[in-house]
Design a protein around this motif. Structure first.
Motif, PDB file in Angstrom:
ATOM      1  N   LYS A 153       0.862  -1.188   0.000  1.00 36.79           N
ATOM      2  CA  LYS A 153       0.000   0.000   0.000  1.00 36.79           C
ATOM      3  C   LYS A 153       0.898   1.237   0.000  1.00 36.79           C
ATOM      4  O   LYS A 153       1.882   1.300   0.729  1.00 36.79           O
ATOM      5  N   GLY A 154       0.591   2.213  -0.817  1.00 35.91           N
ATOM      6  CA  GLY A 154       1.378   3.439  -0.907  1.00 35.91           C
ATOM      7  C   GLY A 154       2.606   3.319  -1.793  1.00 35.91           C
ATOM      8  O   GLY A 154       3.396   4.255  -1.897  1.00 35.91           O
ATOM      9  N   ASP A 155       2.770   2.195  -2.478  1.00 37.20           N
ATOM     10  CA  ASP A 155       3.904   1.952  -3.369  1.00 37.20           C
ATOM     11  C   ASP A 155       3.913   2.969  -4.517  1.00 37.20           C
ATOM     12  O   ASP A 155       2.873   3.548  -4.867  1.00 37.20           O
ATOM     13  N   LEU A 156       5.077   3.169  -5.124  1.00 36.10           N
ATOM     14  CA  LEU A 156       5.212   4.098  -6.256  1.00 36.10           C
ATOM     15  C   LEU A 156       4.204   3.783  -7.357  1.00 36.10           C
ATOM     16  O   LEU A 156       3.585   4.690  -7.918  1.00 36.10           O
ATOM     17  N   VAL A 157       4.010   2.490  -7.665  1.00 37.45           N
ATOM     18  CA  VAL A 157       3.080   2.132  -8.740  1.00 37.45           C
ATOM     19  C   VAL A 157       1.655   2.564  -8.395  1.00 37.45           C
ATOM     20  O   VAL A 157       0.889   2.984  -9.271  1.00 37.45           O
ATOM     21  N   GLU A 158       1.286   2.521  -7.118  1.00 41.92           N
ATOM     22  CA  GLU A 158      -0.036   3.000  -6.706  1.00 41.92           C
ATOM     23  C   GLU A 158      -0.153   4.508  -6.946  1.00 41.92           C
ATOM     24  O   GLU A 158      -1.177   4.986  -7.440  1.00 41.92           O
ATOM     25  N   CYS A 159       0.900   5.234  -6.622  1.00 44.86           N
ATOM     26  CA  CYS A 159       0.885   6.694  -6.829  1.00 44.86           C
ATOM     27  C   CYS A 159       0.754   7.043  -8.308  1.00 44.86           C
ATOM     28  O   CYS A 159      -0.011   7.937  -8.679  1.00 44.86           O
ATOM     29  N   ILE A 160       1.489   6.321  -9.157  1.00 44.07           N
ATOM     30  CA  ILE A 160       1.427   6.566 -10.597  1.00 44.07           C
ATOM     31  C   ILE A 160       0.020   6.295 -11.119  1.00 44.07           C
ATOM     32  O   ILE A 160      -0.580   7.134 -11.817  1.00 44.07           O
ATOM     33  N   LEU A 161      -0.523   5.133 -10.789  1.00 43.40           N
ATOM     34  CA  LEU A 161      -1.845   4.770 -11.305  1.00 43.40           C
ATOM     35  C   LEU A 161      -2.931   5.699 -10.770  1.00 43.40           C
ATOM     36  O   LEU A 161      -3.843   6.086 -11.513  1.00 43.40           O
ATOM     37  N   THR A 162      -2.836   6.083  -9.513  1.00 46.79           N
ATOM     38  CA  THR A 162      -3.824   7.004  -8.930  1.00 46.79           C
ATOM     39  C   THR A 162      -3.834   8.329  -9.680  1.00 46.79           C
ATOM     40  O   THR A 162      -4.899   8.886  -9.979  1.00 46.79           O
ATOM     41  N   ARG A 163      -2.655   8.841 -10.013  1.00 47.05           N
ATOM     42  CA  ARG A 163      -2.567  10.116 -10.733  1.00 47.05           C
ATOM     43  C   ARG A 163      -3.303  10.042 -12.077  1.00 47.05           C
ATOM     44  O   ARG A 163      -4.056  10.935 -12.447  1.00 47.05           O
ATOM     45  N   GLU A 179     -10.280   6.782  -2.707  1.00 46.06           N
ATOM     46  CA  GLU A 179      -9.195   5.959  -2.185  1.00 46.06           C
ATOM     47  C   GLU A 179      -8.831   4.818  -3.132  1.00 46.06           C
ATOM     48  O   GLU A 179      -9.701   4.049  -3.541  1.00 46.06           O
ATOM     49  N   PRO A 180      -7.529   4.687  -3.482  1.00 40.04           N
ATOM     50  CA  PRO A 180      -7.127   3.537  -4.301  1.00 40.04           C
ATOM     51  C   PRO A 180      -7.022   2.281  -3.456  1.00 40.04           C
ATOM     52  O   PRO A 180      -6.712   2.340  -2.259  1.00 40.04           O
ATOM     53  N   GLU A 181      -7.283   1.151  -4.087  1.00 35.65           N
ATOM     54  CA  GLU A 181      -7.043  -0.140  -3.447  1.00 35.65           C
ATOM     55  C   GLU A 181      -5.588  -0.541  -3.690  1.00 35.65           C
ATOM     56  O   GLU A 181      -4.889   0.057  -4.500  1.00 35.65           O
ATOM     57  N   GLN A 182      -5.163  -1.573  -3.010  1.00 32.52           N
ATOM     58  CA  GLN A 182      -3.819  -2.108  -3.174  1.00 32.52           C
ATOM     59  C   GLN A 182      -3.636  -2.572  -4.618  1.00 32.52           C
ATOM     60  O   GLN A 182      -4.529  -3.190  -5.204  1.00 32.52           O
ATOM     61  N   VAL A 183      -2.475  -2.272  -5.199  1.00 32.98           N
ATOM     62  CA  VAL A 183      -2.198  -2.616  -6.595  1.00 32.98           C
ATOM     63  C   VAL A 183      -1.860  -4.100  -6.717  1.00 32.98           C
ATOM     64  O   VAL A 183      -1.111  -4.659  -5.921  1.00 32.98           O
ATOM     65  N   GLN A 184      -2.424  -4.706  -7.749  1.00 29.78           N
ATOM     66  CA  GLN A 184      -2.183  -6.115  -8.042  1.00 29.78           C
ATOM     67  C   GLN A 184      -1.267  -6.218  -9.265  1.00 29.78           C
ATOM     68  O   GLN A 184      -1.540  -5.618 -10.302  1.00 29.78           O
ATOM     69  N   ILE A 185      -0.195  -6.975  -9.125  1.00 27.44           N
ATOM     70  CA  ILE A 185       0.702  -7.243 -10.246  1.00 27.44           C
ATOM     71  C   ILE A 185       0.249  -8.567 -10.857  1.00 27.44           C
ATOM     72  O   ILE A 185       0.165  -9.585 -10.167  1.00 27.44           O
ATOM     73  N   GLY A 186      -0.070  -8.537 -12.139  1.00 27.18           N
ATOM     74  CA  GLY A 186      -0.574  -9.732 -12.811  1.00 27.18           C
ATOM     75  C   GLY A 186       0.450 -10.317 -13.762  1.00 27.18           C
ATOM     76  O   GLY A 186       1.217  -9.592 -14.396  1.00 27.18           O
ATOM     77  N   ARG A 187       0.452 -11.639 -13.845  1.00 25.23           N
ATOM     78  CA  ARG A 187       1.331 -12.348 -14.777  1.00 25.23           C
ATOM     79  C   ARG A 187       0.483 -13.350 -15.558  1.00 25.23           C
ATOM     80  O   ARG A 187      -0.211 -14.177 -14.975  1.00 25.23           O
ATOM     81  N   TYR A 188       0.532 -13.238 -16.872  1.00 29.46           N
ATOM     82  CA  TYR A 188      -0.180 -14.155 -17.760  1.00 29.46           C
ATOM     83  C   TYR A 188       0.851 -14.908 -18.591  1.00 29.46           C
ATOM     84  O   TYR A 188       1.502 -14.320 -19.457  1.00 29.46           O
ATOM     85  N   LYS A 189       1.005 -16.197 -18.319  1.00 27.59           N
ATOM     86  CA  LYS A 189       1.888 -17.043 -19.114  1.00 27.59           C
ATOM     87  C   LYS A 189       1.099 -17.583 -20.307  1.00 27.59           C
ATOM     88  O   LYS A 189      -0.100 -17.341 -20.446  1.00 27.59           O
ATOM     89  N   GLU A 190       1.794 -18.363 -21.131  1.00 31.52           N
ATOM     90  CA  GLU A 190       1.164 -18.931 -22.319  1.00 31.52           C
ATOM     91  C   GLU A 190      -0.110 -19.688 -21.955  1.00 31.52           C
ATOM     92  O   GLU A 190      -0.135 -20.448 -20.991  1.00 31.52           O
ATOM     93  N   ASN A 191      -1.164 -19.421 -22.687  1.00 35.67           N
ATOM     94  CA  ASN A 191      -2.506 -20.000 -22.540  1.00 35.67           C
ATOM     95  C   ASN A 191      -3.280 -19.465 -21.338  1.00 35.67           C
ATOM     96  O   ASN A 191      -4.388 -19.927 -21.074  1.00 35.67           O
ATOM     97  N   TRP A 200      -7.564  -0.142  -8.553  1.00 37.86           N
ATOM     98  CA  TRP A 200      -8.968   0.254  -8.569  1.00 37.86           C
ATOM     99  C   TRP A 200      -9.146   1.423  -7.623  1.00 37.86           C
ATOM    100  O   TRP A 200      -8.585   1.450  -6.542  1.00 37.86           O
ATOM    101  N   MET A 201      -9.968   2.376  -8.038  1.00 34.33           N
ATOM    102  CA  MET A 201     -10.252   3.536  -7.197  1.00 34.33           C
ATOM    103  C   MET A 201     -11.718   3.465  -6.792  1.00 34.33           C
ATOM    104  O   MET A 201     -12.594   3.286  -7.631  1.00 34.33           O
ATOM    105  N   GLY A 202     -11.957   3.592  -5.501  1.00 38.54           N
ATOM    106  CA  GLY A 202     -13.312   3.526  -4.997  1.00 38.54           C
ATOM    107  C   GLY A 202     -13.773   4.866  -4.447  1.00 38.54           C
ATOM    108  O   GLY A 202     -13.043   5.864  -4.456  1.00 38.54           O
TER     109      GLY A 202
END
Length: 194
Positions: free
Chosen positions: A56-66, A83-95, A187-189
């Motif tokens: 929570k409060g990570d740089l990526v959260e600040c960037i996305l919130t802006r 208020e932004p929610e905690q940022v989720q880092i997603g990884r999609y592999k093949e298929n 996500w911003m709520g």
């Protein structure tokens, strides 16, 4: 609604994107869940992708919130967001993929309007209002993995691009056919819809 989404092309540098990917160790990814309000479950037939959480409060959260705030004004959505929610880092592999879904939690009794066959609804009790996805790696590193909002493929896939859209828009990530796709989602709520 005039804008179903707003795209900010290549606004985050490759250096920051690559550093974000590098911070999240491969062995710490876990299966993404389906469902909300703390009651999510693994349903690989709906969501076959992996995730980790940024602090929570990570740089990526600040960037996305802006950029969420900017899109809210530019698109004239003018949603009451706080208020932004905690940022989720997603990884999609093949298929891997995430079938069509919405980012807000809606009960059938809360649906007040349907779109014209596009899966667009207006939730009355949802707290999530705006979603944003930052594309963390270069589009040359994977094939497939398209973000589709309603029935429109978001064509911009350049590393560092942020796509912002209302959380009640039905969307999906198509199967990755080659390589690995990384993203950061926020996500911003705000107060309940009136």
């Amino acid at each position: 609604m005039k804008h179903t989404h707003i795209v900010f092309k290549g606004v985050v540098s490759p250096e920051i994107c690559n550093a974000l990917i590098g911070r999240f160790k491969e062995e710490n990814y876990e299966p993404g869940l389906v469902g909300g309000n703390g009651s999510g479950i693994v349903k690989k037939e709906v969501r076959d992708a992996d995730r980790q959480w940024a602090n929570k409060g990570d740089l990526v959260e600040c960037i996305l919130t802006r950029f969420i705030m900017q899109a809210n004004q530019e698109a004239l959505w003018n949603f009451d967001i706080t208020e932004p929610e905690q940022v989720q880092i997603g990884r999609y592999k093949e298929n891997q993929f995430y079938k069509q879904h919405m980012d807000c939690y809606v009960k059938s009794s809360d649906i007040v309007a349907f779109g014209q066959g596009n899966g667009f609804i207006v939730p009355m009790l949802s707290q999530r209002k705006i979603s944003a996805s930052l594309l963390l790696n270069n589009e040359s590193e994977y094939e497939g993995g398209d973000l589709v909002i309603l029935d429109e493929i978001v064509k911009e896939k350049e590393q560092g691009t942020i796509i912002v859209f209302p959380s009640f828009m039905a969307h999906q990530v198509t199967p990755v056919t080659q390589g690995v796709r990384y993203s950061a989602v926020c996500w911003m709520g705000g107060p309940k819809w009136k």
